[in-house]
Write an enzyme that holds these catalytic residues in place. Structure first.
Site, mmCIF file in Angstrom:
data_model
loop_
_atom_site.group_PDB
_atom_site.id
_atom_site.type_symbol
_atom_site.label_atom_id
_atom_site.label_comp_id
_atom_site.label_asym_id
_atom_site.label_seq_id
_atom_site.Cartn_x
_atom_site.Cartn_y
_atom_site.Cartn_z
ATOM 1 C CE1 TYR A 101 -3.512 2.545 0.328
ATOM 2 C CE2 TYR A 101 -2.760 3.029 2.504
ATOM 3 C CZ TYR A 101 -3.477 3.363 1.434
ATOM 4 O OH TYR A 101 -4.288 4.481 1.392
ATOM 5 C CG ASN A 110 0.533 3.419 4.680
ATOM 6 O OD1 ASN A 110 0.621 2.411 4.339
ATOM 7 N ND2 ASN A 110 -0.301 3.895 5.695
ATOM 8 C CE LYS A 111 1.339 -1.379 5.470
ATOM 9 N NZ LYS A 111 0.006 -0.752 5.208
ATOM 10 C CB ILE A 112 8.907 -0.446 3.897
ATOM 11 C CG1 ILE A 112 8.769 -0.153 5.454
ATOM 12 C CG2 ILE A 112 10.442 -0.252 3.551
ATOM 13 C CD1 ILE A 112 9.587 -1.181 6.318
#
Length: 333
Positions: free
Chosen positions: A154, A156-158
């Site tokens: 997604y 906002n993930k790393i």
């Protein structure tokens, strides 16, 4: 991504999905990767591939994103919640008391990038003949040890594909079943005879190309995020009202606990600093509401926790601004 467009590969077909699956699996030391449309889809596929269904129970943390519980519910099984320990991960010492003859699997979640006590969880799973589905959505870069590990891509993930997810496993039969369920359970000859309920959870080649480019520089991304963690630690130390949380194995979000949290959030928003609250306990969610709510660590964390801006391109000046505003709020600037 231009390669996918120039070559005409924009759906789930073509080489890019397989290249991403191979690169992501190799980075994490896993034998097989099966990409899909989201982290929630990955969890659902993992549970279905392990045979979880109606009448079964799955051990799930009380303190987590609701997608974990939803994935269990999607299969027809029942999530059984276990409170968190001081690191906010599932309290391993409380798992066995929740195991019943209906328990089929344990779903540990590496909260905010902190790895769960996986050796102890695997020992419990072995003792009770249970399967383990790791929710690694917040822990890209942490090597999995369970039957299947599920990651989110997604925004906002790393690393991100905008949307997307991937399952990792060392079992070739599970990998084949994950891929089968992901692609609508088509038969080998691709006839339109579907022998089981399945999903259209495929990842597009364009998403895979975006994610692949980030896997190729994942070491640098994780190193940059470790530096962000270090700078926040330094900038927030010695503020009595702020609890700096334990170190993370990988930095997804920089989380703190803060006195007068809600007032702090309003103040920071007015200064142009966006924050997010901690997860709500699962037994407080309308779909899983428990009237006789026990005293939970999860409730304490949820009441005073928040996380600060955390993204790979965050600059030292950005962080100095954030920590300076927090110190100003508490009168320690």
């Amino acid at each position: 991504m231009t390669g996918t467009i120039n070559d005409g590969w924009i759906s789930s077909q073509g080489p890019f999905v397989q290249r991403f699956e191979r690169a992501f699996a190799d980075y994490h030391g896993s034998a097989h990767g099966v990409a899909c449309g989201s982290g929630t889809a990955a969890l659902t596929l993992a549970l279905r591939a392990l045979g979880v269904g109606p009448g079964d129970e799955v051990i799930v943390p009380e303190f987590t994103m609701i997608a974990c519980a939803w994935a269990v519910t999607y299969t027809g099984a029942t999530p059984v919640f276990v409170d968190c320990a001081d690191d906010m991960n599932i309290d391993v010492t409380r798992i066995e008391e929740k195991i019943t003859p209906r328990t089929k699997a344990i779903m540990p979640v590496h909260i905010y990038g902190r790895r769960c006590s996986m050796a102890a969880i695997m020992d419990i799973a072995f003792e009770y003949n249970l399967r383990v589905v790791e929710d690694s959505a917040e822990a890209i870069g942490v090597r999995p040890v369970g039957d299947i590990a599920c990651f989110s891509l997604y925004a906002n993930k790393i690393i991100t594909a905008g949307e997307g997810g991937i399952c990792l496993t060392d079992d070739p039969r599970l990998a084949a079943q994950l891929a089968h369920l992901r692609g609508m359970a088509f038969t080998a000859d691709h006839s339109f005879l579907h022998k089981k309920l399945a999903y259209n959870f495929r990842m597009t080649a364009m998403q895979a190309a975006v994610a692949l480019a980030q896997v190729e520089r994942l070491d640098d991304i994780l190193a940059a995020r470790r530096e962000i963690e270090r700078r926040y630690d330094l900038g927030l130390k010695d503020i009595p009202e702020v609890t700096v949380m334990p170190p993370r194995d990988v930095l997804w979000m920089y989380d703190i606990r803060a006195e007068h949290r809600d007032e702090l959030r309003v103040f920071l928003e007015g200064e142009g600093v966006e924050t997010r609250l901690f997860f709500k306990p699962m037994s407080r969610q309308p779909g899983y509401y428990t009237p006789e709510w026990p005293s939970l660590n999860a409730s304490r964390f949820s009441a005073d926790g928040l996380y600060l801006p955390t993204y790979t391109a965050l600059t030292p000046a950005d962080q100095d601004y954030v920590t300076g505003k927090i110190r100003s709020f508490y009168g320690t600037a």
